[in-house]
Design a protein around this motif. Structure first.
Motif, PDB file in Angstrom:
ATOM      1  N   UNK A 342       0.885  -1.163   0.000  1.00 48.67           N
ATOM      2  CA  UNK A 342       0.000   0.000   0.000  1.00 48.67           C
ATOM      3  C   UNK A 342       0.921   1.210   0.000  1.00 48.67           C
ATOM      4  N   UNK A 343       1.364   1.607  -1.200  1.00 52.22           N
ATOM      5  CA  UNK A 343       2.449   2.577  -1.328  1.00 52.22           C
ATOM      6  C   UNK A 343       1.979   3.851  -2.023  1.00 52.22           C
ATOM      7  N   UNK A 344       2.592   4.963  -1.632  1.00 51.03           N
ATOM      8  CA  UNK A 344       2.306   6.232  -2.262  1.00 51.03           C
ATOM      9  C   UNK A 344       3.582   6.968  -2.603  1.00 51.03           C
ATOM     10  N   UNK A 345       3.623   7.556  -3.788  1.00 50.85           N
ATOM     11  CA  UNK A 345       4.727   8.419  -4.191  1.00 50.85           C
ATOM     12  C   UNK A 345       4.189   9.841  -4.314  1.00 50.85           C
ATOM     13  N   UNK A 346       4.660  10.736  -3.463  1.00 52.28           N
ATOM     14  CA  UNK A 346       4.264  12.134  -3.580  1.00 52.28           C
ATOM     15  C   UNK A 346       5.124  12.790  -4.650  1.00 52.28           C
ATOM     16  N   UNK A 347       4.477  13.383  -5.628  1.00 41.24           N
ATOM     17  CA  UNK A 347       5.178  13.911  -6.800  1.00 41.24           C
ATOM     18  C   UNK A 347       5.123  15.432  -6.862  1.00 41.24           C
ATOM     19  N   UNK A 348       6.118  15.996  -7.521  1.00 43.89           N
ATOM     20  CA  UNK A 348       6.140  17.444  -7.759  1.00 43.89           C
ATOM     21  C   UNK A 348       5.674  17.776  -9.169  1.00 43.89           C
ATOM     22  N   UNK A 349       5.367  16.756  -9.956  1.00 45.32           N
ATOM     23  CA  UNK A 349       4.834  16.934 -11.301  1.00 45.32           C
ATOM     24  C   UNK A 349       3.378  16.482 -11.294  1.00 45.32           C
ATOM     25  N   UNK A 350       2.556  16.903 -12.265  1.00 53.59           N
ATOM     26  CA  UNK A 350       1.141  16.508 -12.287  1.00 53.59           C
ATOM     27  C   UNK A 350       0.971  14.993 -12.303  1.00 53.59           C
ATOM     28  N   UNK A 351       0.335  14.468 -11.278  1.00 52.53           N
ATOM     29  CA  UNK A 351       0.226  13.022 -11.144  1.00 52.53           C
ATOM     30  C   UNK A 351      -0.647  12.428 -12.250  1.00 52.53           C
ATOM     31  N   UNK A 352      -1.636  13.179 -12.724  1.00 53.26           N
ATOM     32  CA  UNK A 352      -2.480  12.683 -13.812  1.00 53.26           C
ATOM     33  C   UNK A 352      -1.701  12.428 -15.081  1.00 53.26           C
ATOM     34  N   UNK A 353      -0.703  13.268 -15.342  1.00 52.75           N
ATOM     35  CA  UNK A 353       0.131  13.072 -16.534  1.00 52.75           C
ATOM     36  C   UNK A 353       0.937  11.785 -16.427  1.00 52.75           C
ATOM     37  N   UNK A 354       1.411  11.489 -15.221  1.00 50.39           N
ATOM     38  CA  UNK A 354       2.193  10.270 -15.011  1.00 50.39           C
ATOM     39  C   UNK A 354       1.312   9.039 -15.199  1.00 50.39           C
ATOM     40  N   UNK A 355       0.085   9.100 -14.696  1.00 45.50           N
ATOM     41  CA  UNK A 355      -0.852   7.983 -14.867  1.00 45.50           C
ATOM     42  C   UNK A 355      -1.106   7.724 -16.349  1.00 45.50           C
ATOM     43  N   UNK A 356      -1.283   8.789 -17.119  1.00 43.48           N
ATOM     44  CA  UNK A 356      -1.532   8.652 -18.556  1.00 43.48           C
ATOM     45  C   UNK A 356      -0.328   8.062 -19.281  1.00 43.48           C
TER      46      UNK A 356
END
Length: 397
Positions: A342-356
């Motif tokens: 159950x892991x989370x990566x907090x990002x400084x870039x738009x997370x939606x773009x990474x998902x896409x």
């Protein structure tokens, strides 16, 4: 199927379904092991697991056979009668949870509803008052029904549907002093996720859980632990609270409990059950029917026999190591946190773009909160799957 067929399916869904989801433009055809295959034959490594549901992946033949066998017997008879699957599933769930009584629901939100009712009925039976309060956490998420929304600590989810049920106070997660500040003589229960999911993948600190336990003793109130997403082996124990050694009075479960069939549960200790829900206080037509309980019974049997929590501890240690190494390479990763798988990566870039971008490279990941990438793969992944995910994610970042 081809792209034209896929587009037709999506158009058909958009025309007929209520638009409450912003779905990704992909149509799934089948699952294989820990992969999903779309209608055009493209294969994707699945690190979302249907939002932490498909704990055993997609190819466990023993699980599928259990459901097929139950379909040939009976799928529903109502809770006016007994069936062997519900008795067996309840016994297994009691064993791995250490709780005393089980009520099967159809979803996690319904389990939360039952937990709220159980706590208030317990308090009413104790002192005859009807003005009891429940303390929940800011940034929590417990479901979309009116009761579950009432204890969800995210204003944007609650605001359009107010007024919600009264008597709910909110405190700050992992801040025991903020909890003490809102507990009073009317408080009957404190509701908390052992690992906050939608709030950004934050595990509770041992000090916070110990503080909640102390408040329970001092004020004679109940602890309700929401284990809907963080339970059923995901965090390396059957339930995340078992890492802390703080047993709840009431707990909820769903998602991995049925590995794909719609089932949830709330459980309680005998102390609570003695004063809580009685015949006529609560019910469900479909909850705990023989079909879903055949799934629950088989899921727990497999998890115990294969020691799925132990496997999670082993592979999650490797996953954490690889994620931390990736974070050292990528400035876009601000933080790595979580417990087990159950892991989370907090990002400084738009997370939606990474998902896409990940989806374009054959990797399925989802978000949690506004800027956190959530990794909740099937619990049966191996180190080779971790390596494949890291390689794809590195390219995306």
């Amino acid at each position: 199927m081809n792209q034209k067929d896929t587009s037709s399916i999506i158009a058909n869904a958009e025309e007929n379904l209520l638009h409450t989801y912003n779905r990704y433009p992909v149509v799934w055809d089948r699952g294989e092991d820990v992969y999903l295959v779309d209608t055009e034959g493209n294969r994707y490594l699945d690190f979302a697991a249907g939002i932490a549901v498909m704990a055993l992946g997609y190819s466990n033949e023993e699980y599928k056979d259990a459901l097929k066998n139950q379909i040939d017997k009976v799928t529903h008879v109502s809770n006016l009668f007994y069936t062997k699957p519900v008795a067996d599933a309840a016994e297994r769930l009691k064993k791995i949870s250490g709780m005393d009584r089980v009520f099967f629901t159809n979803s996690g939100a319904e389990a939360i509803e039952g937990a709220i009712k159980s706590a208030r009925k317990w308090a009413f039976a104790r002192d005859g008052h009807t003005d009891h309060e429940i303390v929940a956490m800011q940034h929590s998420f417990h479901g979309r029904t009116m009761g579950a929304l009432s204890v969800t600590g995210t204003e944007k989810y609650r605001a359009p549907f107010e007024p919600l049920i009264p008597g709910i106070r909110f405190a700050d997660f992992n801040d025991i002093e903020s909890v003490k500040a809102v507990v009073n003589e009317k408080t009957c229960a404190i509701l908390v996720e052992a690992v906050q999911g939608e709030g950004g993948i934050y595990p509770a600190t041992p000090e916070f859980m110990e503080g909640l336990d102390q408040l329970r003793k001092e004020h004679d109130l109940l602890l309700i632990f929401d284990e809907i997403q963080c339970g059923m082996g995901r965090c390396g124990q059957y339930f995340a609270w078992q890492h802390y050694g703080i047993r709840p009075d009431i707990m909820t479960s769903a998602k991995g409990l049925g590995c794909g069939v719609p089932v949830g549960a709330f459980l309680m200790t005998e102390r609570v059950a003695e004063l809580s829900l009685k015949p006529g206080d609560h019910g469900t037509t479909y909850g705990g029917n023989p079909f879903v309980c055949a799934a629950v019974d088989k899921v727990i049997e497999i998890m115990e026999r294969e020691d799925i929590p132990g496997h999670v501890r082993e592979v999650s240690a490797y996953l954490t190591e690889r994620l931390q190494a990736l974070a050292e390479e990528k400035d876009s990763i601000k933080d790595v946190r979580g417990l087990g798988l159950f892991c989370g990566l907090e990002l400084s870039v738009p997370v939606g773009d990474v998902v896409t971008k990940a989806r374009e490279k054959g990797l399925i990941v989802i978000t949690a909160g506004s800027n956190v990438l959530r990794l909740v793969p099937p619990l049966v992944i191996e180190k080779k799957h971790v390596d494949e995910m890291i390689a794809k994610l590195s390219e995306c970042l």
